[in-house]
Design a protein around this motif. Structure first.
Motif, PDB file in Angstrom:
ATOM      1  N   ALA A 419       8.319  -8.748   6.007  1.00 45.55           N
ATOM      2  CA  ALA A 419       7.881  -8.109   4.757  1.00 45.55           C
ATOM      3  C   ALA A 419       6.384  -7.874   4.860  1.00 45.55           C
ATOM      4  O   ALA A 419       5.579  -8.759   4.533  1.00 45.55           O
ATOM      5  N   PRO A 420       5.967  -6.678   5.296  1.00 47.47           N
ATOM      6  CA  PRO A 420       4.537  -6.427   5.510  1.00 47.47           C
ATOM      7  C   PRO A 420       3.823  -5.990   4.244  1.00 47.47           C
ATOM      8  O   PRO A 420       4.418  -5.399   3.338  1.00 47.47           O
ATOM      9  N   ASN A 421       2.532  -6.285   4.198  1.00 51.05           N
ATOM     10  CA  ASN A 421       1.669  -5.758   3.151  1.00 51.05           C
ATOM     11  C   ASN A 421       0.720  -4.756   3.795  1.00 51.05           C
ATOM     12  O   ASN A 421      -0.446  -5.056   4.079  1.00 51.05           O
ATOM     13  N   VAL A 422       1.273  -3.565   4.046  1.00 54.42           N
ATOM     14  CA  VAL A 422       0.514  -2.504   4.714  1.00 54.42           C
ATOM     15  C   VAL A 422      -0.660  -2.084   3.843  1.00 54.42           C
ATOM     16  O   VAL A 422      -0.727  -2.422   2.653  1.00 54.42           O
ATOM     17  N   ARG A 423      -1.580  -1.338   4.426  1.00 57.31           N
ATOM     18  CA  ARG A 423      -2.734  -0.856   3.655  1.00 57.31           C
ATOM     19  C   ARG A 423      -2.255  -0.146   2.394  1.00 57.31           C
ATOM     20  O   ARG A 423      -1.230   0.536   2.393  1.00 57.31           O
ATOM     21  N   GLY A 424      -3.005  -0.349   1.324  1.00 58.76           N
ATOM     22  CA  GLY A 424      -2.574   0.148   0.016  1.00 58.76           C
ATOM     23  C   GLY A 424      -1.980  -0.943  -0.846  1.00 58.76           C
ATOM     24  O   GLY A 424      -1.849  -0.769  -2.059  1.00 58.76           O
ATOM     25  N   SER A 425      -1.632  -2.096  -0.230  1.00 58.53           N
ATOM     26  CA  SER A 425      -1.101  -3.219  -0.998  1.00 58.53           C
ATOM     27  C   SER A 425      -2.215  -3.873  -1.808  1.00 58.53           C
ATOM     28  O   SER A 425      -3.378  -3.887  -1.399  1.00 58.53           O
ATOM     29  N   VAL A 426      -1.848  -4.425  -2.949  1.00 51.29           N
ATOM     30  CA  VAL A 426      -2.815  -5.176  -3.741  1.00 51.29           C
ATOM     31  C   VAL A 426      -2.870  -6.613  -3.232  1.00 51.29           C
ATOM     32  O   VAL A 426      -2.014  -7.066  -2.487  1.00 51.29           O
ATOM     33  N   GLY A 427      -3.920  -7.326  -3.675  1.00 56.44           N
ATOM     34  CA  GLY A 427      -4.061  -8.730  -3.320  1.00 56.44           C
ATOM     35  C   GLY A 427      -5.065  -8.987  -2.214  1.00 56.44           C
ATOM     36  O   GLY A 427      -5.391 -10.144  -1.938  1.00 56.44           O
ATOM     37  N   TYR A 428      -5.578  -7.914  -1.589  1.00 56.09           N
ATOM     38  CA  TYR A 428      -6.478  -8.078  -0.450  1.00 56.09           C
ATOM     39  C   TYR A 428      -7.798  -7.340  -0.660  1.00 56.09           C
ATOM     40  O   TYR A 428      -8.525  -7.069   0.298  1.00 56.09           O
ATOM     41  N   GLY A 429      -8.119  -7.023  -1.896  1.00 52.26           N
ATOM     42  CA  GLY A 429      -9.383  -6.395  -2.217  1.00 52.26           C
ATOM     43  C   GLY A 429      -9.262  -4.912  -2.514  1.00 52.26           C
ATOM     44  O   GLY A 429      -8.308  -4.244  -2.106  1.00 52.26           O
ATOM     45  N   TYR A 430     -10.251  -4.390  -3.247  1.00 53.62           N
ATOM     46  CA  TYR A 430     -10.237  -2.994  -3.692  1.00 53.62           C
ATOM     47  C   TYR A 430     -10.225  -2.023  -2.520  1.00 53.62           C
ATOM     48  O   TYR A 430      -9.492  -1.031  -2.521  1.00 53.62           O
ATOM     49  N   ASP A 431     -11.040  -2.293  -1.502  1.00 58.48           N
ATOM     50  CA  ASP A 431     -11.105  -1.369  -0.367  1.00 58.48           C
ATOM     51  C   ASP A 431      -9.759  -1.281   0.337  1.00 58.48           C
ATOM     52  O   ASP A 431      -9.310  -0.189   0.717  1.00 58.48           O
ATOM     53  N   TYR A 432      -9.090  -2.424   0.524  1.00 62.18           N
ATOM     54  CA  TYR A 432      -7.811  -2.434   1.225  1.00 62.18           C
ATOM     55  C   TYR A 432      -6.757  -1.654   0.447  1.00 62.18           C
ATOM     56  O   TYR A 432      -5.992  -0.868   1.029  1.00 62.18           O
ATOM     57  N   GLN A 433      -6.716  -1.840  -0.872  1.00 61.96           N
ATOM     58  CA  GLN A 433      -5.693  -1.145  -1.668  1.00 61.96           C
ATOM     59  C   GLN A 433      -5.970   0.352  -1.762  1.00 61.96           C
ATOM     60  O   GLN A 433      -5.096   1.128  -2.149  1.00 61.96           O
ATOM     61  N   SER A 434      -7.185   0.782  -1.378  1.00 63.40           N
ATOM     62  CA  SER A 434      -7.550   2.202  -1.440  1.00 63.40           C
ATOM     63  C   SER A 434      -7.382   2.907  -0.099  1.00 63.40           C
ATOM     64  O   SER A 434      -7.619   4.126  -0.015  1.00 63.40           O
ATOM     65  N   LEU A 435      -6.969   2.179   0.926  1.00 58.02           N
ATOM     66  CA  LEU A 435      -6.931   2.749   2.276  1.00 58.02           C
ATOM     67  C   LEU A 435      -5.815   3.774   2.486  1.00 58.02           C
ATOM     68  O   LEU A 435      -5.777   4.431   3.532  1.00 58.02           O
ATOM     69  N   ASP A 436      -4.906   3.908   1.513  1.00 62.41           N
ATOM     70  CA  ASP A 436      -3.822   4.885   1.651  1.00 62.41           C
ATOM     71  C   ASP A 436      -3.894   5.989   0.608  1.00 62.41           C
ATOM     72  O   ASP A 436      -2.948   6.756   0.438  1.00 62.41           O
ATOM     73  N   ASP A 437      -5.013   6.090  -0.089  1.00 59.83           N
ATOM     74  CA  ASP A 437      -5.107   7.070  -1.178  1.00 59.83           C
ATOM     75  C   ASP A 437      -5.065   8.503  -0.643  1.00 59.83           C
ATOM     76  O   ASP A 437      -5.765   8.868   0.304  1.00 59.83           O
ATOM     77  N   VAL A 438      -4.246   9.305  -1.261  1.00 65.49           N
ATOM     78  CA  VAL A 438      -4.133  10.759  -1.072  1.00 65.49           C
ATOM     79  C   VAL A 438      -4.074  11.113   0.419  1.00 65.49           C
ATOM     80  O   VAL A 438      -3.041  10.925   1.059  1.00 65.49           O
TER      81      VAL A 438
END
Length: 613
Positions: A419-438
């Motif tokens: 069960a991966p938490n690929v980039r864009g997942s929450v819980g690992y900081g704002y920059d990480y959760q934004s790495l898959d935007d648009v």
């Protein structure tokens, strides 16, 4: 001794209890449980002196999902929230605490109602609804005695009610711009004046989150969880006079649950540390600077789902689960300093030792980042075995180490589950959760490729027996993975997934489109790109057999997404199996339907992975 596999029905017999709410006198506890096959409201007397929990009583018999039940602060009645057939058009009902009287408060079955709280005197409720226009949520107040409803905030946006001020004269509102950007507002009920408490998130590039806001004991400020100007969501104090936001704790993980007693004296704070929950309890009756740490509770490693204080602030209820145990309600007695398991959900007759704990792993991806993931391995053979990569939805979601009957079932059949938490997942900081935007969308799909290669290189997975499975946005990830990297997958499972971003954005619930465009891109500005990355455009690349599941009433990802991909594969004679459930929405809620779907998925995978050879 070989690990025993049980029928899937046994795993579904592992029940869950969640959503606690205390009666005003603290002597009864209501909760939701799926004992009957779908979540209904139950109630249990609560006496911490009892050595064993009392027998609970069922209060609702809808046969349809109940999403919440919240006691009045002053009377033995509950506000019950539920929908029909998974359509998410939540309606409100009043229920006597003994179950004897049931009254519908709303009757617009095509309208969504989102509960925002009881007034302190129990005479009114505040809520949000898209009754005026399906695209927008306004704020309303409902007088319980007279039935009078009045709109207290109208705006062409998404306005969600947080709750009342301690004097009942103001309502706190969150205005959402996207799933990761919001603004806090305060509505003064006598005058109708609306005051912005935080900056306009449409001004500037980033914006911020504000959640779990609760009034401090003196009423002069709010405790709130926010990530304004920082990577992680942390506990902060918002001064209502100056609007200064001051952070109270420095941590490198997201604070996720904040619960304050009615008088603002005691605070419970849950933090998400690498997927696991850490709970701290504080006496803040004299203010945060004079706080006293009461207890850390010391629960085993797992996940806290929600928190709820009793009216007198003596007891804290929480829904808690571990990977090898059912979700249940636990109650901590602040005065006695003890925690009690208030509900005892069945484990389906399966010994706890048969359930598997995951390993927290990190695997490298194409740009050198380390992707966090939870790896569930069978208790025996752990090399060169079939593997299911199970992708969470969202994208602002996170795979957590909680009990999941589907995961435990597949592990018992001899699969590993990653069960991966690929980039864009929450819980690992704002920059990480934004790495898959648009325009970065496909980088997250590349993280799935990296997962498959890592599993092969570590000899965990048999190279020709890797499956990708996911629901909702995770379903898009599945379809994108098998079109972009077709040679990696032996089979795939798409549950309520997006096949075509254009038709998805055109047909999703109108209230959701604007929020989702902030993450995915808009049809106005990004249509060509969205067409380019839509799996339906590259359907001729698919070679992996595909299993598709969808609910006909899905308001988020309309069933047409499934119909498109299924029709395209049948035309090309690619193996595809499709289950459409007429009484489901976004995902499978009803036990009877899950009993059909997941054993069918298991048979499908056994056939195409040739596991009987």
């Amino acid at each position: 001794m070989a690990q025993r596999s049980y029928e899937f029905e046994r795993y579904l017999n592992v029940r869950t209890a969640f959503g606690p709410s205390f009666a005003p006198d603290g002597k009864r506890l209501s909760f939701l449980t799926n004992i009957t096959g779908v979540a209904e409201v139950w109630s249990v007397p609560f006496d911490p002196q009892q050595l064993t929990p009392a027998w609970p009583e069922q209060l609702t018999f809808r046969g349809e999902r109940v999403a919440g039940a919240i006691y009045s602060p002053v009377a033995d009645m509950l506000l019950v929230i539920g929908d029909l057939g998974g359509n998410e058009s939540m309606q409100f009902f009043l229920l006597n605490a003994d179950g004897s009287e049931w009254t519908a408060l709303t009757d617009r079955l095509d309208v969504m109602h989102i509960f925002g709280g009881w007034s302190p005197d129990g005479t009114r409720i505040a809520y949000s609804s898209n009754a005026r226009d399906p695209h927008y949520f306004d704020v309303y107040e409902h007088d319980i005695a007279t039935g009078e409803v009045r709109r207290v905030l109208q705006q062409d946006g998404t306005n969600y009610t947080v709750g009342y001020s301690p004097d009942g004269q103001q309502i706190l509102v969150t205005r959402r711009i996207s799933n990761t950007r919001a603004q806090l507002l305060l509505v003064d009920l006598p005058t109708g004046q609306i005051r912005a408490l935080t900056p306009d998130p449409t001004v500037g590039e980033r914006g911020a989150e504000y959640s779990n806001a609760a009034w401090a004991a003196d009423g002069q400020g709010l405790y709130v969880l926010s990530n304004r100007d920082r990577q992680f969501r942390a506990l902060a104090y918002l001064d209502l006079a100056t609007l200064e936001l001051r952070y109270l704790m420095e941590v490198n993980w997201d604070a996720e649950h904040l619960a304050l007693t009615t008088d603002g004296s005691f605070l419970a704070l849950s933090t998400n540390e690498d997927g696991y929950s850490k709970l701290e309890l504080f006496d803040v009756s004299q203010g945060w600077e004079q706080r006293q740490l009461l207890n850390g509770l010391g629960l085993p490693a797992g996940v806290i789902y929600d928190l709820c204080w009793s009216q007198d602030g003596v007891r804290l209820a929480l829904s808690y689960t571990a990977p090898d145990d059912a979700m249940d309600i636990y109650v901590w007695d602040r005065l006695a300093g003890v925690i009690t398991r208030a509900t005892q959900s069945a484990r389906g007759g399966i010994p706890r030792s048969a359930f598997v704990h995951p390993q927290l792993v990190r695997y490298p991806t194409f740009d050198g980042r380390e992707i966090p993931a939870f790896l569930y391995l069978p208790q025996q053979a752990q090399q060169n075995i079939p593997v299911v990569i199970n992708v969470h939805g969202g994208p602002e979601g996170q795979s957590r180490p909680l009990f999941d009957p589907v995961t435990q079932y597949f592990v018992s059949l001899g699969y590993a589950v990653l069960a991966p938490n690929v980039r864009g997942s929450v819980g690992y900081g704002y920059d990480y959760q934004s790495l898959d935007d648009v325009r970065l969308r496909m980088d997250s799909v590349a993280d799935l490729r990296a997962a498959a290669l890592w599993l092969r290189e570590r000899s965990i997975a048999a190279a020709d027996k890797i499956v990708v499975m996911g629901g909702s946005y995770g379903g898009f990830m599945v379809l994108s993975a098998i079109t972009t990297y077709p040679d990696l997958w032996a089979a795939a499972v798409d549950i309520v997934g997006i096949a075509n971003f254009v038709s998805f954005l055109e047909n999703t619930g109108p209230y959701r489109r604007k929020l989702r465009e902030a993450e995915y891109g808009s049809l106005e500005h990004d249509r060509e790109f969205l067409e380019q990355i839509s799996p339906i455009r590259s359907v001729d690349q698919i070679t992996a057999p595909l299993f598709v599941v969808h609910g006909a009433n899905d308001p988020r990802v309309p069933v047409g997404e499934a119909e498109q991909i299924v029709a395209a594969l049948r035309e090309r004679q690619v193996p595809v199996e499709y289950l459409r459930f007429e009484d489901e929405g976004h995902g499978l809620i009803k036990r009877s339907n899950r009993l059909i779907a997941y054993p069918a998925i298991a048979r499908f995978l056994q056939q195409y992975l040739r596991l009987d050879q």
